[in-house]
Design a protein around this motif. Structure first.
Motif, PDB file in Angstrom:
ATOM      1  N   GLU A  54      35.519  32.723  48.202  1.00  0.00           N
ATOM      2  CA  GLU A  54      36.858  33.278  48.275  1.00  0.00           C
ATOM      3  C   GLU A  54      37.429  33.291  46.859  1.00  0.00           C
ATOM      4  N   LEU A  55      38.024  34.380  46.438  1.00  0.00           N
ATOM      5  CA  LEU A  55      38.624  34.388  45.109  1.00  0.00           C
ATOM      6  C   LEU A  55      39.815  33.436  45.081  1.00  0.00           C
ATOM      7  N   PRO A  56      39.861  32.593  44.072  1.00  0.00           N
ATOM      8  CA  PRO A  56      41.019  31.711  43.985  1.00  0.00           C
ATOM      9  C   PRO A  56      42.254  32.559  43.675  1.00  0.00           C
ATOM     10  N   SER A  57      43.404  32.031  43.952  1.00  0.00           N
ATOM     11  CA  SER A  57      44.599  32.820  43.707  1.00  0.00           C
ATOM     12  C   SER A  57      44.755  33.018  42.203  1.00  0.00           C
ATOM     13  N   VAL A  58      45.413  34.079  41.843  1.00  0.00           N
ATOM     14  CA  VAL A  58      45.553  34.424  40.436  1.00  0.00           C
ATOM     15  C   VAL A  58      46.137  33.259  39.654  1.00  0.00           C
ATOM     16  N   ASN A  59      47.054  32.552  40.289  1.00  0.00           N
ATOM     17  CA  ASN A  59      47.702  31.457  39.573  1.00  0.00           C
ATOM     18  C   ASN A  59      46.756  30.311  39.242  1.00  0.00           C
ATOM     19  N   ASP A  60      45.740  30.128  40.077  1.00  0.00           N
ATOM     20  CA  ASP A  60      44.767  29.080  39.770  1.00  0.00           C
ATOM     21  C   ASP A  60      43.930  29.483  38.571  1.00  0.00           C
ATOM     22  N   LEU A  61      43.624  30.746  38.500  1.00  0.00           N
ATOM     23  CA  LEU A  61      42.762  31.214  37.427  1.00  0.00           C
ATOM     24  C   LEU A  61      43.480  31.300  36.092  1.00  0.00           C
ATOM     25  N   ILE A  62      44.658  31.877  36.121  1.00  0.00           N
ATOM     26  CA  ILE A  62      45.324  32.137  34.857  1.00  0.00           C
ATOM     27  C   ILE A  62      46.602  31.339  34.723  1.00  0.00           C
ATOM     28  N   GLN A  63      46.597  30.514  33.720  1.00  0.00           N
ATOM     29  CA  GLN A  63      47.837  29.877  33.360  1.00  0.00           C
ATOM     30  C   GLN A  63      48.162  30.379  31.981  1.00  0.00           C
ATOM     31  N   ARG A  64      49.367  30.206  31.588  1.00  0.00           N
ATOM     32  CA  ARG A  64      49.738  30.659  30.271  1.00  0.00           C
ATOM     33  C   ARG A  64      48.909  29.905  29.235  1.00  0.00           C
ATOM     34  N   THR A  65      48.261  30.651  28.364  1.00  0.00           N
ATOM     35  CA  THR A  65      47.405  30.022  27.373  1.00  0.00           C
ATOM     36  C   THR A  65      48.275  29.422  26.278  1.00  0.00           C
ATOM     37  N   CYS A 229      42.458  42.584  36.368  1.00  0.00           N
ATOM     38  CA  CYS A 229      43.044  42.019  37.578  1.00  0.00           C
ATOM     39  C   CYS A 229      41.989  41.154  38.245  1.00  0.00           C
ATOM     40  N   ASN A 230      42.426  40.210  38.994  1.00  0.00           N
ATOM     41  CA  ASN A 230      41.463  39.321  39.641  1.00  0.00           C
ATOM     42  C   ASN A 230      41.636  39.304  41.144  1.00  0.00           C
ATOM     43  N   THR A 231      42.240  40.338  41.644  1.00  0.00           N
ATOM     44  CA  THR A 231      42.403  40.387  43.095  1.00  0.00           C
ATOM     45  C   THR A 231      41.564  41.523  43.648  1.00  0.00           C
ATOM     46  N   VAL A 232      41.088  41.307  44.860  1.00  0.00           N
ATOM     47  CA  VAL A 232      40.281  42.317  45.506  1.00  0.00           C
ATOM     48  C   VAL A 232      41.144  42.973  46.578  1.00  0.00           C
ATOM     49  N   VAL A 233      41.175  44.288  46.556  1.00  0.00           N
ATOM     50  CA  VAL A 233      41.963  44.985  47.571  1.00  0.00           C
ATOM     51  C   VAL A 233      41.044  45.787  48.479  1.00  0.00           C
ATOM     52  N   GLU A 234      41.497  46.041  49.687  1.00  0.00           N
ATOM     53  CA  GLU A 234      40.705  46.834  50.634  1.00  0.00           C
ATOM     54  C   GLU A 234      41.144  48.284  50.546  1.00  0.00           C
ATOM     55  N   GLY A 236      39.758  52.002  52.237  1.00  0.00           N
ATOM     56  CA  GLY A 236      38.769  52.750  53.018  1.00  0.00           C
ATOM     57  C   GLY A 236      37.618  51.873  53.476  1.00  0.00           C
ATOM     58  N   GLY A 237      37.925  50.632  53.854  1.00  0.00           N
ATOM     59  CA  GLY A 237      36.901  49.723  54.357  1.00  0.00           C
ATOM     60  C   GLY A 237      36.082  49.065  53.257  1.00  0.00           C
ATOM     61  N   LYS A 238      36.325  49.467  52.009  1.00  0.00           N
ATOM     62  CA  LYS A 238      35.572  48.867  50.913  1.00  0.00           C
ATOM     63  C   LYS A 238      36.436  47.862  50.170  1.00  0.00           C
ATOM     64  N   LYS A 239      35.781  46.843  49.631  1.00  0.00           N
ATOM     65  CA  LYS A 239      36.523  45.883  48.822  1.00  0.00           C
ATOM     66  C   LYS A 239      36.398  46.275  47.369  1.00  0.00           C
ATOM     67  N   ILE A 240      37.501  46.515  46.727  1.00  0.00           N
ATOM     68  CA  ILE A 240      37.426  46.881  45.314  1.00  0.00           C
ATOM     69  C   ILE A 240      38.385  46.038  44.479  1.00  0.00           C
ATOM     70  N   ARG A 241      37.996  45.887  43.211  1.00  0.00           N
ATOM     71  CA  ARG A 241      38.879  45.167  42.311  1.00  0.00           C
ATOM     72  C   ARG A 241      39.892  46.148  41.762  1.00  0.00           C
ATOM     73  N   GLY A 242      41.139  45.873  41.994  1.00  0.00           N
ATOM     74  CA  GLY A 242      42.113  46.823  41.499  1.00  0.00           C
ATOM     75  C   GLY A 242      43.528  46.317  41.617  1.00  0.00           C
ATOM     76  N   ARG A 243      44.421  47.070  41.041  1.00  0.00           N
ATOM     77  CA  ARG A 243      45.843  46.750  41.126  1.00  0.00           C
ATOM     78  C   ARG A 243      46.459  47.725  42.103  1.00  0.00           C
ATOM     79  N   ALA A 244      47.025  47.182  43.179  1.00  0.00           N
ATOM     80  CA  ALA A 244      47.597  48.045  44.208  1.00  0.00           C
ATOM     81  C   ALA A 244      49.068  48.314  43.917  1.00  0.00           C
ATOM     82  N   TYR A 245      49.393  49.592  43.780  1.00  0.00           N
ATOM     83  CA  TYR A 245      50.786  50.001  43.586  1.00  0.00           C
ATOM     84  C   TYR A 245      51.241  50.718  44.852  1.00  0.00           C
TER      85      TYR A 245
END
Ligand code: GDP
Ligand code: MG
Length: 297
Positions: A54-65, A229-234, A236-245
């Motif tokens: 499972e992808l960890p939430s964005v906040n777990d991955l990225i903290q302010r450097t 981006c580090n989130t996977v969006v659905e 058309g039935g496919k999982k893709i990495r992208g930013r959903a607007y």
């Protein structure tokens, strides 16, 4: 066949040795804070580590450097081992003084040269770990009108020490036309300010037409427009990495949406060795020449 002396197998030997030892490659990210540097690093490599989980939430991955951070990972592919070091830097902002930031970056780069220089003169020089910075991804803001003064200054501090590859950050906020205009302006300003960015080598004339076409596209894409981006969006039935607007999805891995795939391919499969060679033959030699001179004087 005893007519052969045997040197024909030399390239293969060199190759096999390199394969056995594996490759060391170090990538550094630099630029204004908030441009998506940490996010892009995760998108480029680190999220691969999570692909079966499972992808960890964005906040777990990225903290302010807040300081220069080194992350290492090993990737193995068809028996070839790659040890990748990623150097994430805080980047400048209104509270971090530009001079302090430059100093920290230069110190890091030079420290690696110094270490290599010492190892090279030491007893164990056959097994040196190459931690020199082979490539610096320089993030340029999409919100401005091209390069900012601080970008010019920062790149000029670094350009004789590392291979700079310019990136246009957060490309998803620009329209196709704006993107084109921005890329042109950035390249013009790089030239006007005499900034030396990494020069992509000419491709061999005996390469096939597909390869040449790919090479032309690569060069035409600089500065690479990236979306991280580090989130996977659905979709058309496919999982893709992208930013959903609200109006649609910007796909990170879609070459029509941004240059992310071209950038990764350049770094990993087509130009890694050249980036290493230029680091060693040009930037490190520069360092060595000055270093030896100061030692003697
Ligand atoms: P850094 O300071 O350069 O390391 O930037 P971060 O990776 O911490 O990202 C800063 C913010 O920008 C976060 O809220 C990210 O979700 C967002 N962000 C990162 N990449 C992109 C991108 O490609 N497009 C857009 N629109 N936002 C992004
Ligand atoms: Mg960061």
């Amino acid at each position: 066949d005893d007519e052969y002396i045997g040197f024909a197998t030399l390239p293969e030997q060199v190759h096999r040795k390199a394969v056995r030892k594996g490759f060391d490659f170090t990538l550094m990210v630099v630029g204004e804070s908030g441009l998506g540097k940490s996010t892009l690093i995760n998108s480029l490599f680190l999220s691969e580590l999570y692909k079966d989980r499972e992808l960890p939430s964005v906040n777990d991955l990225i903290q302010r450097t807040v300081s220069i951070e080194k992350k290492q990972l090993e990737i193995e592919e068809k028996g070839v081992r790659l040890k990748l070091t990623i150097v994430d830097t805080p980047g400048f902002n209104d509270t971090v003084n530009a001079d302090d930031c430059h100093k920290a970056l230069l110190e890091y780069v030079e420290q690696q040269f110094k270490q290599y220089f010492e190892d090279e003169s030491g007893l164990n020089r056959r097994n040196i770990v190459d931690n020199r910075v082979h490539c610096c991804l320089y993030f340029i803001s999409p919100y401005g009108h091209g390069l900012r003064q601080i970008d010019v200054e920062t790149m000029k501090k670094l350009h004789h020490k590392v291979n700079i590859v310019p990136l246009l950050a957060k490309a998803d906020i620009l329209t196709k036309q704006e993107l084109k205009a921005m890329k042109d302006r950035i390249m013009q300003e790089i030239e006007d300010n005499k900034i030396h960015v990494y020069e992509f080598p000419d491709c061999d004339s005996d390469e096939d037409e597909d390869f040449k076409q790919q090479d032309r596209e690569l060069k035409a894409s600089i500065p690479f427009a990236v979306v991280g981006c580090n989130t996977v969006v659905e979709a058309g039935g496919k999982k893709i990495r992208g930013r959903a607007y609200p109006w649609g999805i910007v796909e990170v891995d879609n070459p029509d949406h941004c240059d992310f795939v071209r950038l990764r391919q350049m770094l990993i499969s087509t130009h890694m060795q050249d980036l290493k060679d230029v680091t060693s033959d040009v930037h490190y030699e520069n360092y060595r020449a000055t270093h030896i001179r100061t030692q003697m004087s």
